[in-house]
Design a protein around this motif. Structure first.
Motif, PDB file in Angstrom:
ATOM      1  N   UNK B 110      48.477   4.063  53.570  1.00 57.83           N
ATOM      2  CA  UNK B 110      47.947   3.815  54.911  1.00 57.83           C
ATOM      3  C   UNK B 110      46.571   4.436  55.112  1.00 57.83           C
ATOM      4  N   UNK B 111      46.435   5.676  54.702  1.00 53.89           N
ATOM      5  CA  UNK B 111      45.175   6.384  54.910  1.00 53.89           C
ATOM      6  C   UNK B 111      44.027   5.668  54.203  1.00 53.89           C
ATOM      7  N   UNK B 112      44.232   5.367  52.932  1.00 54.87           N
ATOM      8  CA  UNK B 112      43.166   4.735  52.150  1.00 54.87           C
ATOM      9  C   UNK B 112      42.872   3.322  52.629  1.00 54.87           C
ATOM     10  N   UNK B 113      43.917   2.580  52.988  1.00 53.70           N
ATOM     11  CA  UNK B 113      43.700   1.215  53.486  1.00 53.70           C
ATOM     12  C   UNK B 113      42.945   1.268  54.807  1.00 53.70           C
ATOM     13  N   UNK B 114      43.324   2.206  55.661  1.00 53.40           N
ATOM     14  CA  UNK B 114      42.635   2.343  56.949  1.00 53.40           C
ATOM     15  C   UNK B 114      41.162   2.647  56.765  1.00 53.40           C
ATOM     16  N   UNK B 115      40.856   3.539  55.844  1.00 53.03           N
ATOM     17  CA  UNK B 115      39.453   3.871  55.570  1.00 53.03           C
ATOM     18  C   UNK B 115      38.711   2.662  55.032  1.00 53.03           C
ATOM     19  N   UNK B 116      39.366   1.942  54.124  1.00 55.46           N
ATOM     20  CA  UNK B 116      38.719   0.774  53.512  1.00 55.46           C
ATOM     21  C   UNK B 116      38.419  -0.287  54.564  1.00 55.46           C
ATOM     22  N   UNK B 117      39.387  -0.514  55.440  1.00 56.11           N
ATOM     23  CA  UNK B 117      39.186  -1.537  56.477  1.00 56.11           C
ATOM     24  C   UNK B 117      38.073  -1.112  57.427  1.00 56.11           C
ATOM     25  N   UNK B 118      38.064   0.170  57.786  1.00 55.85           N
ATOM     26  CA  UNK B 118      37.012   0.653  58.694  1.00 55.85           C
ATOM     27  C   UNK B 118      35.653   0.486  58.040  1.00 55.85           C
ATOM     28  N   UNK B 119      35.581   0.733  56.730  1.00 57.97           N
ATOM     29  CA  UNK B 119      34.319   0.567  56.009  1.00 57.97           C
ATOM     30  C   UNK B 119      33.901  -0.903  56.004  1.00 57.97           C
ATOM     31  N   UNK B 120      34.892  -1.795  55.815  1.00 54.86           N
ATOM     32  CA  UNK B 120      34.570  -3.227  55.815  1.00 54.86           C
ATOM     33  C   UNK B 120      34.051  -3.631  57.193  1.00 54.86           C
ATOM     34  N   UNK B 121      34.627  -3.034  58.245  1.00 59.57           N
ATOM     35  CA  UNK B 121      34.168  -3.355  59.597  1.00 59.57           C
ATOM     36  C   UNK B 121      32.702  -2.973  59.749  1.00 59.57           C
ATOM     37  N   UNK B 122      32.293  -1.840  59.133  1.00 56.76           N
ATOM     38  CA  UNK B 122      30.886  -1.447  59.209  1.00 56.76           C
ATOM     39  C   UNK B 122      29.993  -2.519  58.591  1.00 56.76           C
ATOM     40  N   UNK B 123      30.372  -2.973  57.385  1.00 53.91           N
ATOM     41  CA  UNK B 123      29.547  -3.985  56.715  1.00 53.91           C
ATOM     42  C   UNK B 123      29.499  -5.271  57.544  1.00 53.91           C
ATOM     43  N   UNK B 124      30.658  -5.615  58.115  1.00 57.36           N
ATOM     44  CA  UNK B 124      30.738  -6.812  58.949  1.00 57.36           C
ATOM     45  C   UNK B 124      29.822  -6.666  60.160  1.00 57.36           C
TER      46      UNK B 124
END
Lengths: 276, 218, 257
Positions: B110-124
């Motif tokens: 959960x922690x790593x997926x959450x970070x990854x998704x938040x990072x993708x949101x930044x790029x988006x």
């Protein structure tokens, strides 16, 4: 397609690749650009400095996996500052994920400084009910919590025997990403009891909390920038300061791309004048 | 049960509980009555918790159907979800959420997926802002300039280029932005009161699952 | 009866609002008609769904990734359901495929019931898998975006309380080539919708949406009834700024009663 049209329509993969590279470079080659400290961060620092030593602070540590890296460094710096001033800290969490991160980050800071659980700090865990929960905690901690996060009765913990409600609390801090919870702390803590409130929040919430500074919110740490500024103030460099170089490079590149992408528009504006 | 009663009883309940909660919030009442209001509000939290269980059952049902029919390209992901839905609660009940195994699996997933998704949101966000920041007209030019000045205020590179950028960026963040947000919030507050009024008196029955236009004759 | 300290003016304004709304509703029932400005986003719903039907692509609706019916964000969720009823009726009428991604388990029965009621009006059955429940959090961010892109929706409606997923979903809709109508009362997400979406409902527009769609005089009366108070607030702001400039505090003291 000429060069200006290409610059106007740069592909997404290219932009993302450039940003990714620029994010990584400072990890190997820090730049060390000077960081200006803004008034909201100074407000947070001043609030903690001006409270007497040994004050009690209640901290709603409601970070999640998404915003932990954004906020944890600033939160750690603030908690370090408070421990250095011998504050007593009570950790609660309005987010279900929060307690796990309390055990990982603030408790780590406490242990490194030799602080004793139950005397210098206590972790009570998650509370339900959002705004109603905050009101209940400030009214009487015992109505929301019978035991701490580890299952020990509050009657057996020295700190929770001394601190029962808002009358013994000198400072409230919200650390998290909930825009509504952020405002709830102002409504349920500062407005009725006049207890100073400090917020450590993500970047998208800054515009929402700024109107409350400095009357109802004494200080705000705004995302990575605020965290880096606070680390500078307490002279405890950490990941936030390290991240500011990456931020500078990425923002610089973004601004460059935007300006280049606007060349056609600028040409049109210069030749025809501003259109409505 | 006639349609009228089917609609009238929930509307009456909505009105009574709504007015009671408003009354207790504004009027000094004995603590026994205000505790009653807190209890009613906490029922909402309990209902949401129960509803979360209901939602999980629906989720599981949909994914089990995909596993049973071996839906191509999807059934393996449905199997992952179905297994995960059982693993975490089992871990919680066996080891507790303070155990190291629970924290380890939480951190790994959960922690790593959450970070990854938040990072993708930044790029988006970055790419969508790049497309949106175009000086097509006066409004979009103002948006572009405001965005640029605020970015230059945040990043140390702005102060390094020119000392005026942080001042301008701070001014934008502290003066026109809160002003605009306050105006929006004030107007939204009256909209909220209006929707509350309509809900309490039964003019709006969306909370009962009744479609717009239906039942408005009474 | 004593009013709680610090809430006197709030209470008086609330009572005044209720009385004013009731008066406008009373006038509406006596035949007075009210004109309100057009809300382009709501006027465009039929056009957007019609475009989806022409292209043979589905229509997507989502009500945001945060909040519940028991917290302060409930009115936004209910406002979204109000718009959904109009969208589902239009989809049933035009025979457009509707896909809904729903995060709130307590809202799920309302959403399903609203869609079923709308479809029943046109004698249609609701297709299976119209409503997909996606648990909140990062799951919703990625799941709803994947749904939008997988289904290649031609119309994307996002009405409700959103967090950081707002920009991600809007971008996903943009990449799928959808026309997008979005609305939220969460001020920190409005800029993202404003930059990416074709139409936007700002704050009070979503609260008025249900009433606007219904269009009945009684309900429109409550929208028009807000205007006197907005004018009052505007006047108070001007007076307050002037008084604060000269350090006169009586207005603040009254408002803090």
């Amino acid at each position: 397609m000429n060069i200006t049209e290409r610059l106007d329509k740069l592909p997404t993969w290219f932009l993302n690749l450039v940003f990714l590279i620029l994010l990584v470079i400072p990890m190997f080659q820090p730049i060390g650009l000077p960081i200006q400290i803004n008034e909201m961060t100074r407000g947070a620092y001043r609030t903690i400095e001006e409270l007497p030593e040994g004050s009690v602070a209640i901290i709603d540590y409601s970070v999640g996996p998404a915003n932990i890296l954004d906020l944890a460094s600033g939160a750690d710096a603030m908690i370090y500052h408070m421990f250095k001033r011998n504050f007593k800290l009570i950790f609660i969490s309005s987010a279900a994920d929060g307690p796990m991160f309390v055990e990982k980050y603030p408790v780590n800071v406490a242990e490194k400084l030799g602080k004793v659980y139950g005397i210098d700090y206590v972790h009570l865990g998650y509370f339900a009910g959002a705004e109603m929960g905050i009101a209940a905690v400030m009214n009487d901690i015992g109505t929301e919590y019978e035991n701490d996060y580890h299952g020990t009765s509050l009657n057996e913990i020295s700190l929770t025997q001394e601190v029962k409600n808002h009358e013994q609390i000198n400072l409230a801090i919200y650390i998290g990403g909930g825009a509504d919870t952020m405002i709830s702390w102002i409504r349920q803590v500062n407005t009725p009891y006049n207890i100073p409130v400090v917020q450590v929040v993500g970047g998208t919430m800054i515009a929402q909390v700024t109107p409350y500074f400095p009357t109802q919110v004494s200080g705000i740490l705004a995302s990575l920038q605020g965290s880096a500024e606070y680390e500078l103030l307490v002279k405890r460099p950490g990941k936030a300061i390290g991240g500011m170089d990456s931020l500078s490079l990425v923002y610089g590149a973004f601004i460059l791309f935007v300006l280049l992408g606007n060349i056609n528009q600028i040409k049109a504006l210069l030749s025809k004048g501003v259109r409505k | 049960m006639s349609n009228t009663i089917r609609r009238m009883i929930p509307t009456i309940i909505t009105f009574l509980i709504g007015m009671f909660t408003i009354f207790v919030y504004y009027i000094e009442v004995p603590s026994s009555i205000s505790d009653g209001s807190s209890t009613i509000i906490s029922w909402g939290t309990i209902i949401v918790a129960l509803a979360t269980g209901y939602g999980t059952i629906i989720l599981l049902r949909n994914h089990v159907r995909k596993i049973q029919t071996r839906q191509p390209g999807e059934w393996i992901y449905s199997l992952t979800i179905a297994v995960t839905i059982f693993v975490f609660p089992l871990l919680y009940f066996i080891a507790g959420d303070t155990s190291s195994i629970y924290k380890l699996i939480y951190d790994l997933t959960i922690s790593n997926i959450g970070l990854a998704v938040y990072a993708i949101v930044f790029f988006s966000l970055a790419t969508s802002s790049y497309k949106a920041f175009r000086a097509r007209n006066v409004n979009s030019t103002i948006l572009l300039l405001a965005g640029l000045f605020v970015m230059l205020q945040i990043a140390p590179i702005g102060a390094a280029i020119w000392g005026g950028f942080p001042i301008l960026g701070n001014w934008i963040l502290n003066v026109p932005t809160p002003g605009a947000f306050r105006g929006i919030n004030i107007a939204a507050a009256f909209g909220l009161i209006a929707i509350g009024f309509r809900t309490l008196l039964g003019y709006d029955r969306g909370h009962l699952g009744i479609s717009e236009g239906e039942g408005m004759e009474d | 009866m004593i009013i709680v300290s610090g809430r006197v003016i709030d209470f008086l304004i609330l009572v005044a609002c209720f009385i004013t709304f009731y008066v406008y509703v009373y006038w509406a029932e006596r035949g007075k008609t009210f004109k309100i400005r057009k809300i382009p986003a709501l006027e465009a719903v039929s056009e957007v769904i019609g475009r989806a039907v022409e292209q043979g692509r589905p229509v997507h609706f989502t009500s945001g990734g945060t909040g519940s019916l028991s917290d302060a964000l409930a009115p936004q969720l209910l406002a979204g359901v109000g718009v959904l009823s109009h969208i589902s009726k239009t989809c049933a009428e035009l025979d457009a495929k509707l896909v809904v991604s729903e995060v709130h388990p307590d809202l799920l029965p309302l959403v399903v019931s609203t869609i079923e009621t709308s479809y029943q009006i046109y004698g249609r059955d609701v297709p299976e898998d119209t409503v997909t429940y996606i648990p909140r959090g990062r799951t919703y961010t990625i799941g709803a975006a994947a749904l939008i892109q997988r289904e290649k929706v031609a119309a994307n409606f996002m009405i409700g309380p959103f967090t950081h997923e707002a920009v991600f979903l809007a971008e996903a809709g943009s990449e799928a080539g959808a026309m997008q109508i979005a609305g939220t009362a969460r001020v920190n997400q409005m800029p993202f919708f404003a930059t990416v979406c074709d139409y936007i409902l700002i704050a009070e527009d979503i609260y008025a949406a249900g009433a606007y769609i219904q269009g009945t005089p009684k309900v429109l009366g409550t929208i028009v009834g807000e205007d006197p108070f907005k004018i009052l607030m505007f006047c108070l702001l001007i007076i307050g700024v002037i008084l604060a400039t000269f350090n006169v505090t009586w207005l603040m003291d009254i408002l803090n009663m």
